[in-house]
Design a protein around this motif. Sequence first.
Motif, PDB file in Angstrom:
ATOM      1  N   ILE A  28      18.634  60.561 -35.798  1.00 18.18           N
ATOM      2  CA  ILE A  28      17.524  59.735 -36.296  1.00 18.18           C
ATOM      3  C   ILE A  28      18.065  58.448 -36.904  1.00 18.18           C
ATOM      4  CG2 ILE A  28      15.661  59.618 -37.994  1.00 18.18           C
ATOM      5  CD1 ILE A  28      15.253  62.612 -37.618  1.00 18.18           C
ATOM      6  N   MET A  29      19.161  58.564 -37.645  1.00 18.09           N
ATOM      7  CA  MET A  29      19.769  57.373 -38.253  1.00 18.09           C
ATOM      8  C   MET A  29      20.249  56.396 -37.178  1.00 18.09           C
ATOM      9  SD  MET A  29      21.938  59.073 -41.411  1.00 18.09           S
ATOM     10  CE  MET A  29      22.670  57.488 -41.817  1.00 18.09           C
ATOM     11  N   ILE A  30      20.841  56.933 -36.100  1.00 19.88           N
ATOM     12  CA  ILE A  30      21.303  56.081 -34.993  1.00 19.88           C
ATOM     13  C   ILE A  30      20.117  55.361 -34.362  1.00 19.88           C
ATOM     14  CG2 ILE A  30      22.297  56.093 -32.678  1.00 19.88           C
ATOM     15  CD1 ILE A  30      24.375  56.325 -34.840  1.00 19.88           C
ATOM     16  N   ASN A  31      19.023  56.103 -34.164  1.00 18.12           N
ATOM     17  CA  ASN A  31      17.831  55.491 -33.567  1.00 18.12           C
ATOM     18  C   ASN A  31      17.319  54.328 -34.419  1.00 18.12           C
ATOM     19  OD1 ASN A  31      17.861  57.246 -31.424  1.00 18.12           O
ATOM     20  ND2 ASN A  31      16.258  58.593 -32.226  1.00 18.12           N
ATOM     21  N   TRP A  32      17.267  54.527 -35.723  1.00 22.04           N
ATOM     22  CA  TRP A  32      16.770  53.458 -36.599  1.00 22.04           C
ATOM     23  C   TRP A  32      17.746  52.281 -36.662  1.00 22.04           C
ATOM     24  CZ3 TRP A  32      12.044  52.614 -37.757  1.00 22.04           C
ATOM     25  CH2 TRP A  32      11.143  53.674 -37.809  1.00 22.04           C
ATOM     26  N   LEU A  33      19.038  52.576 -36.499  1.00 24.26           N
ATOM     27  CA  LEU A  33      20.017  51.494 -36.428  1.00 24.26           C
ATOM     28  C   LEU A  33      19.742  50.628 -35.192  1.00 24.26           C
ATOM     29  CD1 LEU A  33      22.610  50.052 -37.321  1.00 24.26           C
ATOM     30  CD2 LEU A  33      23.915  51.757 -36.036  1.00 24.26           C
ATOM     31  N   TYR A  34      19.429  51.285 -34.081  1.00 29.97           N
ATOM     32  CA  TYR A  34      19.107  50.546 -32.870  1.00 29.97           C
ATOM     33  C   TYR A  34      17.807  49.761 -33.015  1.00 29.97           C
ATOM     34  CZ  TYR A  34      22.793  52.034 -29.681  1.00 29.97           C
ATOM     35  OH  TYR A  34      23.993  52.188 -29.044  1.00 29.97           O
ATOM     36  N   VAL A  35      16.881  50.286 -33.778  1.00 31.04           N
ATOM     37  CA  VAL A  35      15.635  49.544 -34.030  1.00 31.04           C
ATOM     38  C   VAL A  35      15.947  48.246 -34.772  1.00 31.04           C
ATOM     39  CG1 VAL A  35      13.453  49.551 -35.304  1.00 31.04           C
ATOM     40  CG2 VAL A  35      14.127  51.564 -33.989  1.00 31.04           C
ATOM     41  N   ILE A  36      16.812  48.339 -35.763  1.00 30.32           N
ATOM     42  CA  ILE A  36      17.217  47.136 -36.511  1.00 30.32           C
ATOM     43  C   ILE A  36      17.891  46.135 -35.574  1.00 30.32           C
ATOM     44  CG2 ILE A  36      18.739  46.265 -38.324  1.00 30.32           C
ATOM     45  CD1 ILE A  36      18.304  48.953 -39.785  1.00 30.32           C
ATOM     46  N   LEU A  37      18.799  46.652 -34.724  1.00 32.73           N
ATOM     47  CA  LEU A  37      19.479  45.775 -33.763  1.00 32.73           C
ATOM     48  C   LEU A  37      18.480  45.159 -32.785  1.00 32.73           C
ATOM     49  CD1 LEU A  37      22.654  47.933 -32.979  1.00 32.73           C
ATOM     50  CD2 LEU A  37      22.516  45.885 -34.410  1.00 32.73           C
ATOM     51  N   LEU A  38      17.437  45.914 -32.459  1.00 33.40           N
ATOM     52  CA  LEU A  38      16.405  45.414 -31.556  1.00 33.40           C
ATOM     53  C   LEU A  38      15.661  44.241 -32.191  1.00 33.40           C
ATOM     54  CD1 LEU A  38      15.179  46.044 -28.769  1.00 33.40           C
ATOM     55  CD2 LEU A  38      13.568  47.562 -29.917  1.00 33.40           C
TER      56      LEU A  38
ATOM     57  N   ILE B 131      10.303  44.012 -28.465  1.00 34.45           N
ATOM     58  CA  ILE B 131      10.669  44.921 -29.554  1.00 34.45           C
ATOM     59  C   ILE B 131       9.826  46.193 -29.492  1.00 34.45           C
ATOM     60  CG2 ILE B 131      10.614  45.232 -32.059  1.00 34.45           C
ATOM     61  CD1 ILE B 131      11.316  42.219 -32.279  1.00 34.45           C
ATOM     62  N   ILE B 132       8.527  46.038 -29.274  1.00 35.13           N
ATOM     63  CA  ILE B 132       7.629  47.205 -29.213  1.00 35.13           C
ATOM     64  C   ILE B 132       8.022  48.134 -28.066  1.00 35.13           C
ATOM     65  CG2 ILE B 132       5.256  47.941 -28.753  1.00 35.13           C
ATOM     66  CD1 ILE B 132       4.360  45.359 -30.207  1.00 35.13           C
ATOM     67  N   MET B 133       8.248  47.562 -26.888  1.00 35.90           N
ATOM     68  CA  MET B 133       8.640  48.391 -25.749  1.00 35.90           C
ATOM     69  C   MET B 133       9.989  49.047 -26.000  1.00 35.90           C
ATOM     70  SD  MET B 133       7.218  46.594 -22.256  1.00 35.90           S
ATOM     71  CE  MET B 133       8.352  45.211 -22.281  1.00 35.90           C
ATOM     72  N   GLY B 134      10.881  48.332 -26.646  1.00 38.81           N
ATOM     73  CA  GLY B 134      12.191  48.893 -26.963  1.00 38.81           C
ATOM     74  C   GLY B 134      12.094  50.078 -27.903  1.00 38.81           C
ATOM     75  N   ILE B 135      11.228  49.988 -28.893  1.00 38.50           N
ATOM     76  CA  ILE B 135      11.042  51.097 -29.838  1.00 38.50           C
ATOM     77  C   ILE B 135      10.482  52.323 -29.121  1.00 38.50           C
ATOM     78  CG2 ILE B 135       9.693  51.866 -31.839  1.00 38.50           C
ATOM     79  CD1 ILE B 135       9.953  49.007 -32.939  1.00 38.50           C
ATOM     80  N   VAL B 136       9.530  52.099 -28.221  1.00 34.96           N
ATOM     81  CA  VAL B 136       8.972  53.212 -27.436  1.00 34.96           C
ATOM     82  C   VAL B 136      10.079  53.908 -26.650  1.00 34.96           C
ATOM     83  CG1 VAL B 136       7.454  53.799 -25.496  1.00 34.96           C
ATOM     84  CG2 VAL B 136       6.667  52.200 -27.254  1.00 34.96           C
ATOM     85  N   ILE B 137      10.943  53.121 -26.029  1.00 37.62           N
ATOM     86  CA  ILE B 137      12.028  53.690 -25.225  1.00 37.62           C
ATOM     87  C   ILE B 137      13.025  54.447 -26.098  1.00 37.62           C
ATOM     88  CG2 ILE B 137      14.012  53.109 -23.766  1.00 37.62           C
ATOM     89  CD1 ILE B 137      12.315  50.789 -22.658  1.00 37.62           C
ATOM     90  N   ILE B 138      13.370  53.901 -27.253  1.00 36.39           N
ATOM     91  CA  ILE B 138      14.341  54.544 -28.144  1.00 36.39           C
ATOM     92  C   ILE B 138      13.872  55.931 -28.551  1.00 36.39           C
ATOM     93  CG2 ILE B 138      15.316  54.486 -30.476  1.00 36.39           C
ATOM     94  CD1 ILE B 138      15.509  51.449 -30.199  1.00 36.39           C
TER      95      ILE B 138
END
Length: 231
Positions: A4-14, A36-43
């Motif tokens: 979960i932490m990795i996913n949120w790190l990628y959200v920040i990078l996004l 960004i929205i589409m990226g979050i859905v994919i993550i």
Amino acid sequence: MYGIMINWLYVILLFILGFITYRRQSLDLFGSAVMIIMGIVIIFSAGTNWLLLIVLFLVLSLIATKFSKKYKLSLGEFEGRRTSKNVISNGVVACFMAAFGGYYSPFVGGFIGAIATATADTLASEIGVLDPHPRLITTLQKVDPGTNGAVSVLGTVSGIVGSAIIGIAAYFLGIMPNPFLAILVSIISGTIGCFGDSILGALFENNGWLTNEHVNLLATIFGALVGILLI
């Protein structure tokens, strides 16, 4: 917890990537927001590796767009800043495939096919416009560079190479564990989708019946369907 932490790190990078593409005038504000929205859905539906494949498409597209910028400006064929319509038409099919890819395995092929098509089409257009001898795909008549539906040797080769890069990356990112199948799916679906884009451009976009965004969306649907059928 670690995942979960990795996913949120990628959200920040996004968000950082979205800010950079906006500041560099590669995407407008809404285009960056949609990305960004589409990226979050994919993550959170498929995983970060699936997002990285889309990011690779974005990077290749930006490089191809900036390539020979002065010459493209002289032809009046430099697109410049892209909008949310461009982002949606090129990415929404892949986003849909990623959202359900974990539940229905053929959608993995659809995901790769959609991205391979978007990549092939972008590279074929942005690099193919440099070929001085394009021909209309429906009649093989010589046309000016940048004409909707025009194809060229340079553009076709660029599109195939772009598709292959997506397939190779899909294998190394673990999206498709069979390297031969990953490259096969990406090249075939990307090439068919790209030629489908050219046919639609020649028949419908030139006549004002479809916009460029409509054509791109339909082409990625074609590429995704081919990718699904190949799995």
